[in-house]
Design an enzyme around this catalytic site. Structure first.
Site, mmCIF file in Angstrom:
data_model
loop_
_atom_site.group_PDB
_atom_site.id
_atom_site.type_symbol
_atom_site.label_atom_id
_atom_site.label_comp_id
_atom_site.label_asym_id
_atom_site.label_seq_id
_atom_site.Cartn_x
_atom_site.Cartn_y
_atom_site.Cartn_z
ATOM 1 N N ASP A 174 0.843 -1.199 0.000
ATOM 2 C CA ASP A 174 0.000 0.000 0.000
ATOM 3 C C ASP A 174 0.885 1.259 0.000
ATOM 4 O O ASP A 174 2.053 1.209 0.381
ATOM 5 C CB ASP A 174 -0.861 -0.051 1.276
ATOM 6 N N ASP B 66 -0.334 5.020 1.076
ATOM 7 C CA ASP B 66 -0.542 5.977 2.171
ATOM 8 C C ASP B 66 -0.368 5.336 3.535
ATOM 9 O O ASP B 66 -1.035 4.357 3.885
ATOM 10 C CB ASP B 66 -1.944 6.605 2.065
ATOM 11 N N ASP C 92 -2.147 -0.566 5.894
ATOM 12 C CA ASP C 92 -2.487 -0.057 7.232
ATOM 13 C C ASP C 92 -3.988 -0.095 7.491
ATOM 14 O O ASP C 92 -4.420 0.231 8.600
ATOM 15 C CB ASP C 92 -1.966 1.380 7.413
HETATM 16 MG MG MG Z 1 -2.882 3.178 3.513
#
Ligand code: MG
Length: 148
Positions: free
Chosen positions: A6, A8, A112
């Site tokens: 991922d 961000d 996340d």
């Molecule tokens: Mg993220």
């Protein structure tokens, strides 16, 4: 292994982009920073992310799997420019932008969040970040090493 990473708050330190917005944009997009034009160009890498990504690339088939906001067209090109600037050769033509992360097939997703289909990913989800099982890139690399 095939590994998806991922952007961000995994590769990209999102708050550093907020800090660099012009004061006018910071006020205008408060609470909705995803839609601030150009914000995705301004962010620094997360600590250890660049070396970590490069390390994964040495032994694995690695892709970047990110979502770009539907309401912010420059985010799509800004994410490409960020990848080109910070990750170079081992990320070339390996950027996947989708709101449906469960559609890709592979062994590991480092993310996340569980949103945008990440929670329905068919392989193993390594939950990254302060709320996840893997707090930093060192712990991610140790886990990948252990399960390889
Ligand atoms: Mg993220």
């Amino acid at each position: 292994m095939r590994i998806f990473v991922d952007m961000d708050n995994v590769l990209v330190d999102f708050p550093t982009g907020i800090d660099r917005l012009e004061p006018e944009d910071k006020a205008r997009y408060e609470g909705n920073y995803d839609d601030a034009p150009g914000i995705f160009r301004l962010m620094d890498p997360v600590d250890g992310a660049i070396k970590g990504y490069e390390k994964l690339c040495e032994d694995h088939d690695v892709f970047i799997l990110s979502t770009a906001p539907w309401g912010n067209p420059t985010a799509w090109s800004d994410k490409l420019l960020w990848v080109k600037k910070h990750l170079g050769e081992c990320a070339e033509k390996r950027l996947i932008l989708t709101h449906h992360k469960y559609l890709v097939r592979g062994d590991v997703l480092i993310d996340d969040r569980r949103k945008r289909g990440a929670g329905a990913f068919s392989g193993r989800h390594l939950h990254f970040g302060e709320h996840g099982e893997f707090k930093d890139w060192d712990s991610v690399l140790a886990e990948i090493e252990a399960i390889s």
